[in-house]
Write an enzyme that holds these catalytic residues in place. Sequence first.
Site, PDB file in Angstrom:
ATOM      1  N   ILE A  34     -82.632  14.794  57.978  1.00  0.00           N
ATOM      2  CA  ILE A  34     -82.365  13.696  57.059  1.00  0.00           C
ATOM      3  C   ILE A  34     -80.888  13.706  56.685  1.00  0.00           C
ATOM      4  CG2 ILE A  34     -82.928  12.711  54.799  1.00  0.00           C
ATOM      5  CD1 ILE A  34     -85.597  14.348  55.024  1.00  0.00           C
ATOM      6  N   CYS A  35     -80.239  12.565  56.814  1.00  0.00           N
ATOM      7  CA  CYS A  35     -78.835  12.432  56.412  1.00  0.00           C
ATOM      8  C   CYS A  35     -78.813  11.962  54.953  1.00  0.00           C
ATOM      9  CB  CYS A  35     -78.118  11.421  57.300  1.00  0.00           C
ATOM     10  SG  CYS A  35     -76.376  11.233  56.857  1.00  0.00           S
ATOM     11  N   LEU A  36     -78.627  12.918  54.066  1.00  0.00           N
ATOM     12  CA  LEU A  36     -78.586  12.634  52.635  1.00  0.00           C
ATOM     13  C   LEU A  36     -77.621  13.625  52.012  1.00  0.00           C
ATOM     14  CD1 LEU A  36     -79.842  10.938  50.336  1.00  0.00           C
ATOM     15  CD2 LEU A  36     -81.613  12.680  50.148  1.00  0.00           C
TER      16      LEU A  36
END
Length: 103
Positions: A34-36
Amino acid sequence: LRIEIPEQYPIRPPVLAFATPVCHPNVRFETGEICLDILTSQWSPAWTLTSTCLAVHVLLANPEPSSPLNCDAANLLRCGDGLGYRSLVALYTRLFAHPLESH
């Protein structure tokens, strides 16, 4: 969602990834990464597991195509092709979330 808690938590962030393939601009389809930013550079011990999961939930509803891990999904949104994006998501949902219905 797979959640791994490091020994240094809450100083270090938990590692969150999807166990099931997810078609989303900010999720790497192959790994579930997840790109967060709160999972990396913007982590703070003030974030709880609950608030971190809530942030992932918000990201799912509000994709950020400018920092994609899934370029196909992001490009559809960047081009304003909402119908194409929803169709792509629906296809992957049928294939991976409802595999018995796709046969």
